[in-house]
Design a protein around this motif. Structure first.
Motif, short mmCIF file in Angstrom:
data_model
loop_
_atom_site.label_atom_id
_atom_site.label_comp_id
_atom_site.label_asym_id
_atom_site.label_seq_id
_atom_site.Cartn_x
_atom_site.Cartn_y
_atom_site.Cartn_z
N ARG A 4 0.82 -1.22 0.00
CA ARG A 4 0.00 0.00 0.00
C ARG A 4 0.85 1.26 0.00
NH1 ARG A 4 -3.09 -0.29 5.36
NH2 ARG A 4 -1.05 -1.11 6.01
N GLY A 5 2.14 1.11 0.28
CA GLY A 5 3.01 2.27 0.43
C GLY A 5 3.77 2.60 -0.84
N LEU A 6 5.10 2.52 -0.74
CA LEU A 6 5.97 2.87 -1.87
C LEU A 6 6.90 1.70 -2.19
CD1 LEU A 6 6.98 6.46 -0.66
CD2 LEU A 6 5.29 5.91 -2.43
N PRO A 7 6.35 0.55 -2.55
CA PRO A 7 7.20 -0.62 -2.84
C PRO A 7 8.12 -0.33 -4.02
CG PRO A 7 4.96 -1.01 -3.60
CD PRO A 7 4.90 0.26 -2.82
N GLY A 8 9.36 -0.73 -3.87
CA GLY A 8 10.34 -0.52 -4.94
C GLY A 8 11.13 0.75 -4.80
N VAL A 9 10.68 1.70 -3.99
CA VAL A 9 11.43 2.94 -3.79
C VAL A 9 12.60 2.65 -2.84
CG1 VAL A 9 11.36 5.27 -2.82
CG2 VAL A 9 9.45 4.43 -4.22
N GLN A 10 13.77 3.14 -3.20
CA GLN A 10 14.97 2.93 -2.40
C GLN A 10 15.30 4.21 -1.62
OE1 GLN A 10 16.57 -0.12 -2.22
NE2 GLN A 10 14.81 -0.76 -3.45
N ALA A 11 15.75 4.02 -0.39
CA ALA A 11 16.12 5.18 0.43
C ALA A 11 17.34 4.83 1.26
CB ALA A 11 14.98 5.59 1.34
N GLU A 12 18.30 5.74 1.31
CA GLU A 12 19.48 5.53 2.13
C GLU A 12 19.10 5.61 3.61
OE1 GLU A 12 22.28 8.47 0.95
OE2 GLU A 12 22.61 7.61 -1.06
N PRO A 13 19.77 4.84 4.48
CA PRO A 13 19.46 4.88 5.92
C PRO A 13 19.51 6.28 6.50
CG PRO A 13 20.91 3.04 5.42
CD PRO A 13 20.81 3.84 4.17
N GLU A 14 20.49 7.10 6.04
CA GLU A 14 20.61 8.46 6.56
C GLU A 14 19.38 9.30 6.21
OE1 GLU A 14 22.80 6.91 4.74
OE2 GLU A 14 24.56 6.65 6.02
N ALA A 15 18.77 9.00 5.06
CA ALA A 15 17.58 9.74 4.65
C ALA A 15 16.42 9.45 5.60
CB ALA A 15 17.20 9.38 3.22
N LEU A 16 16.23 8.17 5.93
CA LEU A 16 15.15 7.81 6.83
C LEU A 16 15.41 8.37 8.23
CD1 LEU A 16 14.45 4.10 5.80
CD2 LEU A 16 13.42 6.21 4.94
N THR A 17 16.65 8.36 8.66
CA THR A 17 16.99 8.92 9.96
C THR A 17 16.69 10.42 10.00
OG1 THR A 17 18.72 7.27 10.29
CG2 THR A 17 18.84 9.26 11.63
N THR A 18 17.01 11.10 8.91
CA THR A 18 16.75 12.54 8.83
C THR A 18 15.25 12.82 8.92
OG1 THR A 18 18.73 12.94 7.51
CG2 THR A 18 16.98 14.59 7.39
N LEU A 19 14.47 12.06 8.18
CA LEU A 19 13.01 12.26 8.20
C LEU A 19 12.45 11.99 9.59
CD1 LEU A 19 12.05 10.54 4.82
CD2 LEU A 19 11.93 12.99 5.33
N ALA A 20 12.91 10.92 10.22
CA ALA A 20 12.41 10.56 11.54
C ALA A 20 12.80 11.60 12.58
CB ALA A 20 12.92 9.19 11.95
N ARG A 21 14.00 12.15 12.45
CA ARG A 21 14.49 13.10 13.45
C ARG A 21 13.81 14.45 13.34
NH1 ARG A 21 18.71 16.60 12.84
NH2 ARG A 21 19.36 15.50 10.97
N LEU A 22 13.48 14.87 12.13
CA LEU A 22 12.95 16.23 11.93
C LEU A 22 11.43 16.27 11.77
CD1 LEU A 22 15.65 17.72 9.51
CD2 LEU A 22 15.47 17.93 12.00
N ALA A 23 10.77 15.16 11.99
CA ALA A 23 9.31 15.14 11.81
C ALA A 23 8.57 15.56 13.07
CB ALA A 23 8.85 13.74 11.39
N ASP A 24 9.29 15.88 14.13
CA ASP A 24 8.67 16.34 15.39
C ASP A 24 7.67 15.34 15.94
OD1 ASP A 24 10.07 18.78 15.55
OD2 ASP A 24 8.67 19.73 14.15
N GLY A 25 7.96 14.05 15.79
CA GLY A 25 7.07 13.03 16.35
C GLY A 25 5.75 12.88 15.62
N ASP A 26 5.66 13.44 14.41
CA ASP A 26 4.42 13.47 13.63
C ASP A 26 4.52 12.46 12.48
OD1 ASP A 26 2.39 14.11 11.78
OD2 ASP A 26 2.46 16.24 12.25
#
Length: 431
Positions: A176-198
């Protein structure tokens, strides 16, 4: 949905279908916790879910309705009113006739005024409606006491970075999400860190990043997030919590924490003049006469903010906050002022002694106004011998110098002056 309809946002597509898929909020959903117990017993009561955006308030309401097999009626207090409540009540009465329950989910419940909230009361009290209200504002201030007494308030917390990382990883794997899309671990960490818990913000930024470039890098993630402004409602509880944290950090002599909370307020869009006024208050309340220069510096900072505006004036605020945090602390004048105000407001209104009264006319002098007053520069000893308080308060002391900063230097003089006035040392309980 037609071929030409845009797909639902990623956050909507990934909305949890079971309680097990919900991330975070284990203080409510873990074994033996409130919501888990309600679900296991099938006995759902009216609730107010209080928490920041994107932490699962709507999701939980939908899942709870499903677990107790209730008719789910979602309304938003932004667009709904008493008319929609009446329509919901009519639907609920029909459902009850069929042996079904009705769960009314009222999003942004704090936007309902008093009369609109009152319209819910009889139906919640009778059990016709099970209410789940969602709010980002403190219910203590925004929800009527009568409605709060009929609904249990549960607090939802911002999602932890680890929870958001798991959610983002799931988004890249779930069909249901974004199957096949690749993301570097640092990218996911950045998103998680700056999303303000949202969660909604994290998933929305991931979807935008996937449209910008693949594989998703940390730089792409930052671009998708846009300018990162700390979350702060300039008129809500968050704002006053930040002010409180700033004030307590200054009082606790922690300059780094004081600077951090100041930066949070400034970056969040707080009125710098309001912040300056609070900083001036800190100088008067918590530094006081331990460092008389503190108040002067803070007044100068307020004038700088007024003259330069933001962002140029923000540096003056930072300078003032660091100075206050480093300064010796004394609330002696603050506490003395509270004592004396209490005496004036709660005690008898004692007359001014005759020798201290103003005597501009002959009649007043004839009545004894000003008689016997010893002018200090003509008679220093006589000046010390005369009383200055009403007779009923003679010997009382309101101000007590501390051992901090400037007050340490003048404490001996204060004691000498009190001895010269024939006053006893202040009692221990008055310190």
């Amino acid at each position: 949905m037609t071929l030409f309809d845009p797909p639902a946002p990623l956050a909507e597509r990934l909305r949890p279908r079971t309680l097990e898929e919900v991330v975070g909020q284990q203080h409510l959903l873990g074994p033996g916790r409130p919501l888990r117990r309600m679900v296991e017993r099938g006995q759902l009561s009216s609730l107010i879910l209080w928490g920041p955006p994107g932490v699962g308030k709507t999701t939980l309401a939908r899942l709870l309705a499903g677990t107790v097999r209730a008719q789910f009626v979602p309304l938003s207090a932004v667009t709904a009113g008493v008319k929609e409540i009446r329509e919901t009540v009519a639907k609920a009465e029909l459902a009850r006739a069929r042996g079904e329950r009705t769960l009314l989910f009222l999003d942004e419940i704090h936007r309902f005024n008093k009369s609109q909230q009152d319209a819910l009361l009889p139906h919640v009290e009778s059990g016709l409606l099970t209410l789940i209200g969602a709010t980002t504002e403190n219910p203590s201030f925004e929800v009527n006491p009568a409605l709060r007494s009929r609904a249990r308030t549960l607090v939802l917390h911002p999602l932890e970075e680890e929870d958001l990382l798991g959610l983002l990883t799931r988004a890249l794997e779930d069909p249901r999400g974004l199957p096949g899309v690749q993301a570097e671990p640092e990218a996911l960490t950045t998103l998680a860190r700056l999303a303000d818990g949202d969660a909604r913000r994290a998933l929305g930024a991931l979807e935008v990043a996937a449209q910008i470039a693949q594989p998703i890098t940390a730089e792409t993630a930052l671009e998708a997030l846009g300018s990162h402004l700390p979350a702060m409602d300039k008129h809500g509880e968050d704002f006053y919590n930040l002010i409180s944290a700033l004030h307590k950090s200054v009082r606790g002599s922690h300059p780094d924490a004081a600077l951090y909370w100041l930066a949070r307020m400034v970056a969040g869009g707080a009125d710098p003049l309001y912040v300056a006024r609070r900083v001036v208050r800190m100088a008067a309340e918590d530094i006081g006469l331990a460092d008389p220069n503190a108040l002067k510096l803070c007044i100068a900072a307020q004038q700088t903010v007024e003259f330069l505006g933001s962002p140029e004036g923000d540096l003056a605020l930072a300078e003032a906050v660091v100075y206050l945090a480093l300064a010796p602390k004394s609330n002696s004048v603050y506490t003395a002022w509270k004592r004396v105000l209490g005496e004036v407001r709660e005690g008898a209104q004692h007359p001014v002694p005759l020798h201290l009264r103003n005597a501009p006319t002959g009649m007043m002098r004839g009545l004894g106004y000003g008689k016997g007053y010893a002018y200090y520069f003509d008679d220093p000893e006589g000046s010390f011998r005369q009383s200055y308080l009403p007779d009923a308060l003679e010997g009382r002391s309101f101000y007590h110098a501390t051992g901090e900063g400037w007050e340490e230097r003048v404490r001996g003089r204060l004691e000498a002056l009190r001895r010269a006035h024939g006053e006893a040392a202040p009692e221990a309980e008055e310190r």
